[in-house]
Structure formats: C-alpha cells, structure tokens
Enzyme design. Structure first.
Site, PDB file in Angstrom:
ATOM      1  N   ASP A  21      -0.509  52.753  38.050  1.00 33.80           N
ATOM      2  CA  ASP A  21      -0.939  51.748  39.020  1.00 33.80           C
ATOM      3  C   ASP A  21      -2.289  51.150  38.676  1.00 33.80           C
ATOM      4  O   ASP A  21      -3.325  51.805  38.785  1.00 33.80           O
ATOM      5  CB  ASP A  21      -0.998  52.374  40.413  1.00 33.80           C
ATOM      6  CG  ASP A  21      -1.176  51.337  41.509  1.00 33.80           C
ATOM      7  OD1 ASP A  21      -1.007  50.135  41.220  1.00 33.80           O
ATOM      8  OD2 ASP A  21      -1.462  51.727  42.656  1.00 33.80           O
ATOM      9  N   ASP A  62      -0.860  43.425  38.581  1.00 38.16           N
ATOM     10  CA  ASP A  62      -0.674  44.721  39.226  1.00 38.16           C
ATOM     11  C   ASP A  62       0.606  45.399  38.760  1.00 38.16           C
ATOM     12  O   ASP A  62       1.704  44.949  39.094  1.00 38.16           O
ATOM     13  CB  ASP A  62      -0.650  44.530  40.750  1.00 38.16           C
ATOM     14  CG  ASP A  62      -0.457  45.834  41.512  1.00 38.16           C
ATOM     15  OD1 ASP A  62      -0.777  46.899  40.957  1.00 38.16           O
ATOM     16  OD2 ASP A  62       0.005  45.770  42.660  1.00 38.16           O
TER      17      ASP A  62
END
Length: 396
Positions: free
Chosen positions: A92, A275
């Site tokens: 992440d 992201d």
C-alpha cells in the site's frame, strides 16, 4: 487502504539510468484466491478509500515477488520475528503503517519488544487497532530490518484473505496513529531500510501486470531502486504535487486527459494520487461523466457501482490518455475493461462488459481529483522516489 472484502464490498520529465538487475533482489507479487466473490462492492470501497484519503490533514536495490490477489490487490510475503513467521501483506503506497494479525496472528519471539503504545489506523471502510511493537522484519532473503515498528492487530474490520499491510507511503501518514504519543511519526520499512544501510536510495519500484490466472505471482517490488528489466524506454518523472490533500500522499498533477482525439476528460492541470491500494482508476464525478458520455450506451450499474458497456460499443472504445510530466500514458480498450472471463470469479454478471474506470464520489476542485490505481499500474511501471520527492512511470 482497506482490505479485501471491504475493498470489494464497499472496493515523472527526467531520463534516468537504472541500476543493473544483478545488483538487487527481486521479490515477486502474487494474486491469491479469495474465499468468496470479491468484486461485489469494490467501487464503493475504492470511493470510501478516496474519501478518507481526501480527509487527511496533516546496500543496493532488492526486488521481491508480489502476488495479485483475486485480480484486485497485490500482496507480498513478509517475515516478522526470529525465527520469522511469514505474513501475506497488502502492498500500500496510500498508507505508511505496517501491521500483521488480521489473518495469521502476530507471533512474538525474542526480537519482539512492546513499545508501550497503542495503535489505531482507519482505511476508508476498514480499520485496525492494537499494540505497537519493535521487531525484526524480513522483506527478502538477506534483507532484514531490525527494530521495525509494527502493529499487532487485535481488533480489525475488512481484511479478509490477507494478514495485514506493508505501508510504503510517506511517513507523515503515520502521524496520529499512536497513543499516547499522538505526535510521533513511525519510520516506515523504507525509512529504516535506508537508515540501516540495506538500501542506498529511498526508492520503491513497482511492477504490476494483468493477471493470467486466479492466483498469479506476476508482480515485483524493488526496494531501494529500479529494475531495468521490468520496463522499456525511459522513465518519465513528475514532482509530488504541492496541492493538498493530494500532496500528503504520492500525489501528482495530470496536465490533461482525453478520451480518443476529441473528448476532453480533464481539461486543465489537476492533482490526484498514485495508489497501489486502490484497484480502479477513479475520476472526479464531472470528469467521469465526460468520459462515460463519450462511450455510446455506457452507464453505471447500480448493483456494482461499475460502468457497463454495451457489446456493440466495446469494439469502438478509444484510448483514455493521461498527460503526466509531459508524456502521454494511454489506456487502450483492453486496459479500460474487466476481462469478461473474470466476471464470474468477481461475482459479476457473466455476460456483461464492465469497465475499470469509475467515479470518485466528488466533483473536481477539492485537491484530490483522481486516483491512479492498480489497473493503471498493470500497464505502466511505477517509481516512488522519496529522495527526489517524485513519482515516475515507464512503459512495460
């Protein structure tokens, strides 16, 4: 970042010379099989994540495998403790805390030291809370970080199928996650790998690819540099944006975006983020409307939150073009669509064509007008360069 069932339920211009592939470890990334139909609700989870992100207010390279979990999330194997217990952690770039325990429980060993801190992190529709420890973290054979601060998740939601997260976003994102030391930042695995001499540059290279099977170890993370075998041509870099809240993350400016040669999707330079924890490509609602209207018969399917495309329009889909750092990065028709042979695995209607571009949930002008997620990075190599405060993309 949220986990899986939640993710699916609610789901640069400088040319550089890369380090040779022989100078680093490569860690593959794998797609793992979920226990149920994971796509249900994915767009809502991605949008919930986007809303949360917008609310934020404040040796040599080592390449390791990454796995594509059920087509929608990448994970990597990380060892914690001595001897290490290995955990399957979501990769992440949109968060910075590293934690375990949402699947395999945290196993304390002689290297585990309680910090005296509680930890609590929210990821849009998911969260975890627990205790913070210092421990030994192994990212690859011979690549072990000592005294890495990690969370032991004692309470959590929406992390089905994974054991936690390895957070590789900017360290500022850890602010406010500890208690009682609410102002303390938690050095990330990248910060500590640099300070302990495991890497000489705080750079993360990310290679994703479209899955060819349900469980597909087809990706790679490079800690401490880039892997020239994973991309072609030159890397285009762009500075991290000064526009907030996108600037708190790996935020970039897109100069403009077009669909085909005649439809303007993003008319002027605007900020958003890159992201790995978001599956789709999300556009501000007004941008998305311009895109969807250009595809004859396309509409939002209320049951999934995804755009559907009539069969007779599929062959007419034109490239979606993003200008970043002076270079155009295009998503061709295939890159804009979910392969129909994956529909059943994702819990979708078997014969309906769905798209991977969706709406953000807010109109443009709020400082975070798009999210470039996993599906974009399945087509382009991505570089997250803390040393130079920039993000890069290259063709694969």
């Amino acid at each position: 970042m949220q986990s899986f069932s939640a993710l699916l339920r609610a789901v640069l211009l400088v040319t550089v010379t890369s380090v040779s592939a022989s100078s680093f470890f490569r860690i593959p990334l794998t797609k793992l099989a979920p226990t149920n139909s994971y796509l249900a609700g994915l767009p809502d989870a991605d949008r919930a994540r986007a809303a949360f992100l917008k609310s934020f207010a404040s040796g040599g390279p080592t390449t390791v495998p990454a796995s594509n979990l059920a087509y929608v999330q990448y994970t990597t194997s990380v060892g914690v403790g001595s001897p290490p217990t290995y955990y399957n952690l979501v990769v992440d770039t949109g968060s910075s805390n590293t934690f375990v325990g949402t699947g395999i429980p945290y196993v304390r060993t002689s290297t585990s030291i309680f910090t005296g801190e509680d930890v609590n992190v929210t990821y849009g529709s998911g969260y975890f809370s627990g205790l913070e420890y210092f421990d030994q973290v192994t990212l690859a054979p011979g690549f072990t970080i000592t005294n890495q601060s990690i969370g032991d998740a004692l309470s959590y939601a929406d992390f089905e199928g994974v054991d936690g997260i390895v957070g590789v976003g900017p360290v500022i994102l850890t602010e406010g996650t500890l208690s009682p030391s609410t102002d303390e930042l938690i050095p990330t695995v990248m910060n500590n790998a640099l300070s302990q001499g495991l890497i000489t540059e705080e750079i993360l290279g990310v290679s994703f690819a479209p899955a060819t099977s349900y469980n597909d170890t087809n990706g790679a993370l490079t800690y401490g540099g880039i892997d020239s075998s994973l991309y072609t041509g030159e890397i285009t870099y762009t500075p991290v944006t000064a526009t907030y809240p996108a600037g708190y993350y790996w935020g970039v400016n897109v100069t403009d975006a077009t669909y085909g040669s005649t439809t303007t999707v993003i008319p002027t330079s605007t900020a958003g983020i890159v992201d790995t924890g978001t599956t789709l490509v999300l556009l501000a609602d007004n941008f998305f409307e311009s895109y969807m209207r250009a595809i004859p018969g396309a509409r939002i399917d209320e049951s999934t939150g995804l755009m559907t495309v009539p069969k007779n329009s599929v062959s007419k889909i034109e490239p979606l073009n993003f200008t970043i750092g002076g270079t155009v990065f295009s998503l061709d028709a295939a890159a804009q669509l979910i392969p129909i042979d994956q529909n059943t695995a994702w819990g979708l209607s078997a014969n309906t064509q769905y798209g991977i571009v969706s709406y953000l949930g807010t109109n443009s002008g709020e400082g975070l007008d798009f999210i470039i997620g996993q599906k974009f990075m399945e087509k382009y190599y991505a570089v997250f360069d803390t040393d130079s405060n920039r993000v890069g993309f290259a063709y694969t």
